[in-house]
Design a protein around this motif. Structure first.
Motif, PDB file in Angstrom:
ATOM      1  N   ASN A  47       0.869  -1.126   0.068  1.00 37.68           N
ATOM      2  CA  ASN A  47       0.042   0.120   0.133  1.00 37.68           C
ATOM      3  C   ASN A  47       0.845   1.151   0.105  1.00 37.68           C
ATOM      4  N   ASP A  48       2.129   1.135   0.228  1.00 39.72           N
ATOM      5  CA  ASP A  48       3.215   2.484   0.118  1.00 39.72           C
ATOM      6  C   ASP A  48       3.725   2.378  -1.124  1.00 39.72           C
ATOM      7  N   THR A  49       3.309   1.460  -2.225  1.00 42.12           N
ATOM      8  CA  THR A  49       3.551   1.777  -3.453  1.00 42.12           C
ATOM      9  C   THR A  49       2.613   1.986  -4.575  1.00 42.12           C
ATOM     10  N   ASN A  50       2.982   2.124  -5.676  1.00 39.96           N
ATOM     11  CA  ASN A  50       1.954   2.664  -6.576  1.00 39.96           C
ATOM     12  C   ASN A  50       1.075   1.389  -7.269  1.00 39.96           C
ATOM     13  N   ILE A  51       1.463   0.124  -6.854  1.00 40.55           N
ATOM     14  CA  ILE A  51       0.998  -1.089  -7.460  1.00 40.55           C
ATOM     15  C   ILE A  51      -0.499  -1.398  -7.240  1.00 40.55           C
ATOM     16  N   ASP A  97       3.678 -13.208  -1.738  1.00 32.50           N
ATOM     17  CA  ASP A  97       3.292 -11.887  -0.942  1.00 32.50           C
ATOM     18  C   ASP A  97       4.531 -10.784  -0.792  1.00 32.50           C
ATOM     19  N   CYS A  98       4.955 -10.503  -2.064  1.00 34.86           N
ATOM     20  CA  CYS A  98       6.039  -9.715  -2.062  1.00 34.86           C
ATOM     21  C   CYS A  98       5.669  -8.489  -3.149  1.00 34.86           C
ATOM     22  N   PRO A  99       5.589  -7.298  -2.637  1.00 32.07           N
ATOM     23  CA  PRO A  99       5.790  -6.737  -1.386  1.00 32.07           C
ATOM     24  C   PRO A  99       4.716  -7.192  -0.361  1.00 32.07           C
ATOM     25  N   LYS A 103      -0.369 -10.455  -1.933  1.00 32.66           N
ATOM     26  CA  LYS A 103      -1.561 -11.682  -2.003  1.00 32.66           C
ATOM     27  C   LYS A 103      -3.043 -10.996  -2.109  1.00 32.66           C
ATOM     28  N   GLN A 104      -3.267  -9.913  -0.974  1.00 33.11           N
ATOM     29  CA  GLN A 104      -4.630  -9.333  -0.924  1.00 33.11           C
ATOM     30  C   GLN A 104      -4.841  -8.765  -2.599  1.00 33.11           C
ATOM     31  N   GLN A 105      -3.813  -7.939  -2.855  1.00 28.75           N
ATOM     32  CA  GLN A 105      -4.002  -7.137  -4.231  1.00 28.75           C
ATOM     33  C   GLN A 105      -4.402  -8.082  -5.401  1.00 28.75           C
ATOM     34  N   VAL A 106      -3.476  -9.301  -5.330  1.00 28.09           N
ATOM     35  CA  VAL A 106      -3.735 -10.187  -6.542  1.00 28.09           C
ATOM     36  C   VAL A 106      -5.114 -10.879  -6.756  1.00 28.09           C
TER      37      VAL A 106
END
Length: 735
Positions: A47-51, A97-99, A103-106
């Motif tokens: 969540n600290d990235t733009n992914i 789960d990196c970063p 896993k939640q985002q995927v």
């Protein structure tokens, strides 16, 4: 530079409308892959990235592209996603789960992609293969921070399979091939996450169907016993979550999968997963958590329970009665099992129901029902009664009936009544020393008789009446009516306004088997057929002598009060029995084996024995005995009708019918009346007290006898009403 890029994009959009979307899509995907190349801090939360933002933009682009294209057409952005195996790469990143939080985002990306895009994606090998692998990651850890995303992802898969059941073949995975394929694909996606295969899958709509080799590996394996049904396995794991909302969603997903019509999926569901074990083990656990002793009234009256809506308050439940929370939990899970089996594909439903019978009914409930402790018998019988009331699925009901009654269909013999120990014990409990146990067991059988299952009636009653060997085959002119004709106080039914109130609109439907009234003959029938029913009705109404009648002294207690109830109940029974192969008339005597000794069957024997003691039994017991007999009398079967409702039946030696049992009781009553002073006033007082019209005062002698007489009178009126309603239904449907 930023403004010039914007202008170039605008010009490109005017020249080729699809190009900017594809460029934007590739840009966002490149931004994600470049993060992994350039980052030096792999411990920073995602969540600290733009992914997350890039993934959301990719979803928006895919959604916009589908809206702009014709239905079913694959746009360049979707083609890019499929061709470059983006979902495979995302799966790998999610698994690692990196970063942290990836896993939640995927999971969220997969869920939204499948939910928002309307074109079928799962048939594509570059969709269902990574989806299958992501499924295996779900439910691995209980109470994981990704549980909510996991269950949402699994549920969207279930919903897609419900829409297109044939897709389930892609999710029946061969165990031997799995590791080999997974290693190969992961290596490829890690080494070149941004390049596609230069093969026949390039181009719009690359699906499993366009690659026969790849698709056949999955589909052909669906019939082998070495399959994994990982979607079910992950949902089963999530049913163990401490979060009740997750559990309910997982149960909903399992129900959707069980309902899929594909035979291979149904077989895999029952043979290669632990679904059977989940259903039965939880049922056993919840049952064993119940208190050893519970008030039957609490069990009977606790509010109806719907699984998934199990809202409760521990303090409030405990204040109502001890064990209420445990009881609701058990009934809620039973409701889920019942609904799942009802919705399940037919072969799967049969297997699941057999598992419940073997692992719950036989293993857990039978020892409770067979015990000798009266408290334990009462509690377990009340629970069984509640279970019978609640079960509605055909497969589970059938297995429960076979558990209770056995599979026998041949006529009973006195020496064979112990062949099924549980059936024998339950019927014996109808005549138990404990009145509470007798009443509860009679209620259980009354509940059974109302279930839409032909085996119940055949096993308990009908198989003993098949050959009509309760009757002697004498010429009908030798059959003498009661008291050489009509009783002196016969009621003229032809002029009774209540009978005529059963208008054509209220008449029953007209299946053939409704014409099951006793055979008519010239002595008993006028051209309009009313004399026969006239005599039968009055035979019952006049059984009880005038000095033993009290209903005429109390308003609203005449026999006519039973007519509308009988009409409604008979119509309900006809609806239940309509699909059963019951002949419309009794089996001809010349086709019956009349030489076989008649045995009424264990169940009817106990009921008749109880009926014969009506003058010496508690009021509550008598009400329950007569209630069960009236239910049997309502059944539209010609032999049962003849045996229970025909006063003129010519019984064979040593045989008894319901009418003959009542006649014997009345004979005993006549002698006992003479020994009781002021019999009629006492009888009227007891009736008024039972109706709440008189306060309880001084004790009355012979109150059990007086209450028995009142029940006897009411029962005869009820039988008269049933006989008339059945005749009326038969007459109204005859040509």
């Amino acid at each position: 530079p930023f403004s010039s890029c914007t202008c170039l994009s605008h010009v490109a959009f005017q020249l080729a409308p699809s190009l900017p979307l594809q460029e934007d899509f590739v840009y966002h995907w490149k931004a994600i892959t470049h993060y992994y190349i350039e980052t030096t801090d792999d411990k920073a939360p995602v969540n600290d990235t733009n992914i997350p933002s890039h993934l959301e933009q990719m979803l928006d682009i895919l959604t916009q592209e589908e809206e702009e294209h014709e239905s079913g057409e694959t746009g360049p952005c979707m083609e890019y996603l499929l061709h470059h195996k983006i979902l495979e790469t995302l799966y790998t990143l999610g698994k690692a789960d990196c970063p942290p939080g990836m896993k939640q985002q995927v999971l969220s990306f997969y869920t939204k992609l499948l939910g928002r895009i309307h074109q079928p994606l799962l048939p594509h090998i570059n969709v269902h293969r990574p989806v299958q692998k992501l499924i295996r990651l779900c439910g691995e850890v209980l109470a994981a921070p990704t549980e909510n995303e996991e269950i949402q992802f699994l549920c969207i898969i279930c919903a897609k399979l419900k829409q297109d059941p044939y897709l389930v073949s892609f999710f029946l995975e061969n165990k031997a091939k799995r590791v080999e394929n997974e290693a190969e694909v992961v290596r490829a996606s890690l080494s070149a996450p941004d390049t596609g295969q230069k093969n026949e899958m390039a181009g719009a709509g690359s699906a499993a169907q366009s690659n026969p080799e790849d698709s056949s590996v999955v589909a052909s394996n669906s019939t082998t016993p070495n399959n994994n049904y990982n979607l079910v396995g992950s949902l089963l794991n999530l049913t163990k979550s401490p979060d009740g909302r997750i559990v309910v969603k997982a149960c909903e997903g399992l129900m959707l999968l069980a309902s899929l019509p594909e035979a291979a999926a149904a077989k895999c569901l029952t043979e290669s997963t632990e679904l059977c074990e989940l259903l039965t083990s939880r049922l056993c656990s919840f049952y064993q958590a119940l208190p050893q002793s519970m008030d039957p009234l609490d069990i009977e009256t606790v509010e109806s329970v719907n699984w998934g809506l199990d809202v409760y308050n521990l303090k409030e439940d405990a204040a109502v009665f001890a064990g209420k929370r445990a009881l609701i939990s058990f009934l809620s899970w039973l409701d889920y099992c019942d609904h799942l089996i009802k919705e399940a594909q037919k072969s799967a439903a049969a297997v699941l129901a057999r598992a419940v019978r073997k692992n719950f009914f036989v293993t857990v409930m039978e020892p409770q029902l067979m015990q000798t402790s009266e408290v334990g018998i009462l509690t377990s019988t009340a629970l069984l009664n509640r279970i019978i009331r609640q079960v509605t699925s055909e497969a589970l009901l059938q297995e429960m009936i076979l558990f209770l009654l056995g599979e026998d269909t041949c006529p009973e013999t006195p020496g064979g009544i112990t062949h099924v120990p549980l059936r024998h014990r339950l019927i014996e409990h109808c005549d138990h020393l404990s009145d509470e146990i007798s009443i509860m067991t009679l209620r259980l059988f009354e509940q059974l008789l109302q279930k839409p299952n032909q085996h119940i009636l055949h096993n308990l009653v009908l198989r003993s009446l098949e050959e009509r060997n309760y009757a002697e085959n004498k010429p009908q002119e030798e059959r003498e009516p009661l008291e050489n004709g009509q009783p002196h106080d016969a009621v003229d039914l032809e002029e009774d306004p209540l009978f005529s109130d059963l208008s054509p609109d209220n008449k029953l439907s007209s299946p053939d088997w409704l014409s099951c009234s006793p055979p008519h003959n010239s002595d008993h029938v006028k051209s309009d057929g009313k004399t026969e029913v006239h005599k039968i009705v009055n035979s019952f109404l006049c059984l009880v002598p005038d000095e033993a009648k009290s209903s005429s002294h109390v308003e609203g207690t005449g026999y006519d009060t039973y007519l509308r109830d009988a009409h409604r109940q008979f119509r309900d029974y006809c609806g239940i029995c309509q699909r059963w192969d019951w002949r419309g008339t009794p089996k001809p005597f010349e086709k019956c084996n009349l030489d076989t000794p008649f045995f009424e069957g264990h169940f009817l024997k106990v009921l008749f024995d109880r009926m014969g003691r009506i003058l010496d039994q508690p009021y509550e017991v008598n009400l329950q005995v007569t209630s069960v007999l009236s239910k049997l009398s309502l059944l539209p079967h010609p032999h049962l009708h003849e045996y229970l409702l025909d006063p003129y039946i010519n019984l064979g030696p040593g045989c008894r019918s319901l009418f003959s049992v009542i006649v014997r009781v009345v004979g005993e009553l006549m002698m006992r009346i003479l020994r009781i002073p002021d019999f009629t006033p006492k009888l009227l007082l007891v009736r008024k007290r039972l109706l709440g019209m008189e306060p309880e005062g001084l004790a009355i002698d012979h109150v059990t006898l007086l209450e028995g007489v009142i029940v006897l009178e009411e029962f005869c009126k009820e039988l008269a009403a049933i006989a008339f309603v059945k005749f009326h239904a038969s007459a109204s449907t005859s040509p």
